[in-house]
Design a protein around this motif. Structure first.
Motif, PDB file in Angstrom:
ATOM      1  N   ASN A  85       0.822  -1.216   0.000  1.00  0.00           N
ATOM      2  CA  ASN A  85       0.000   0.000   0.000  1.00  0.00           C
ATOM      3  C   ASN A  85       0.851   1.261   0.000  1.00  0.00           C
ATOM      4  OD1 ASN A  85      -2.538  -1.173  -0.147  1.00  0.00           O
ATOM      5  ND2 ASN A  85      -2.643  -1.480   2.051  1.00  0.00           N
ATOM      6  N   VAL A  86       1.967   1.256   0.694  1.00  0.00           N
ATOM      7  CA  VAL A  86       2.862   2.420   0.683  1.00  0.00           C
ATOM      8  C   VAL A  86       3.417   2.621  -0.727  1.00  0.00           C
ATOM      9  CG1 VAL A  86       5.105   3.263   1.480  1.00  0.00           C
ATOM     10  CG2 VAL A  86       3.453   2.381   3.120  1.00  0.00           C
ATOM     11  N   ALA A  87       3.813   1.537  -1.382  1.00  0.00           N
ATOM     12  CA  ALA A  87       4.329   1.647  -2.748  1.00  0.00           C
ATOM     13  C   ALA A  87       3.241   2.128  -3.706  1.00  0.00           C
ATOM     14  CB  ALA A  87       4.879   0.304  -3.212  1.00  0.00           C
ATOM     15  N   LYS A  88       2.028   1.641  -3.510  1.00  0.00           N
ATOM     16  CA  LYS A  88       0.917   2.047  -4.371  1.00  0.00           C
ATOM     17  C   LYS A  88       0.579   3.523  -4.182  1.00  0.00           C
ATOM     18  CE  LYS A  88      -3.376   0.376  -3.835  1.00  0.00           C
ATOM     19  NZ  LYS A  88      -4.482  -0.589  -3.837  1.00  0.00           N
ATOM     20  N   LEU A  89       0.697   4.016  -2.944  1.00  0.00           N
ATOM     21  CA  LEU A  89       0.365   5.413  -2.668  1.00  0.00           C
ATOM     22  C   LEU A  89       1.526   6.355  -2.964  1.00  0.00           C
ATOM     23  CD1 LEU A  89      -1.545   5.024   0.692  1.00  0.00           C
ATOM     24  CD2 LEU A  89      -2.497   5.489  -1.559  1.00  0.00           C
ATOM     25  N   GLY A  90       2.704   5.819  -3.210  1.00  0.00           N
ATOM     26  CA  GLY A  90       3.881   6.645  -3.420  1.00  0.00           C
ATOM     27  C   GLY A  90       3.880   7.397  -4.739  1.00  0.00           C
TER      28      GLY A  90
END
Length: 104
Positions: A85-90
């Motif tokens: 999720n962090v990578a997707k929101l980055g």
């Protein structure tokens, strides 16, 4: 009350971020403990132990490796989903808006 300045907003955002990280860590610990309890309960339920043993004796007979593997597995799942999720929101603000279902 005067409107907050940029620096006051920044300080509040940092404080809220710290609180959210602490709450995330506490929630992760609670989920790991719950998974351990479920795994141990399944082991106790499926094990053939003497009927006159107390509940504490049943749970004391659970191998420590079961707790370790259940903890490790649940922690890996939690952190893998979090990293995804962090990578997707980055990407950008548009990625965040799309994730929450915002419309133009």
């Amino acid at each position: 009350m005067a409107p907050a300045t940029f620096f006051e907003h920044q300080h509040l955002a940092r404080r809220n971020s710290r609180v959210m990280v602490i709450l995330f860590v506490l929630a992760t610990i609670a989920v790991i403990l719950a998974v351990d309890l479920v795994a141990a309960s399944i082991y106790v339920w499926s094990a053939s132990a003497p009927r006159d043993a107390t509940l504490a004796q049943h749970y004391a007979a659970v191998p420590r490796a079961l707790y370790a593997w259940a903890s490790l597995g649940s922690a890996l799942v939690i952190f893998a989903v979090s990293a995804f999720n962090v990578a997707k929101l980055g990407g950008s603000g548009a990625a965040v808006a799309q994730m929450v279902g915002a419309r133009r």
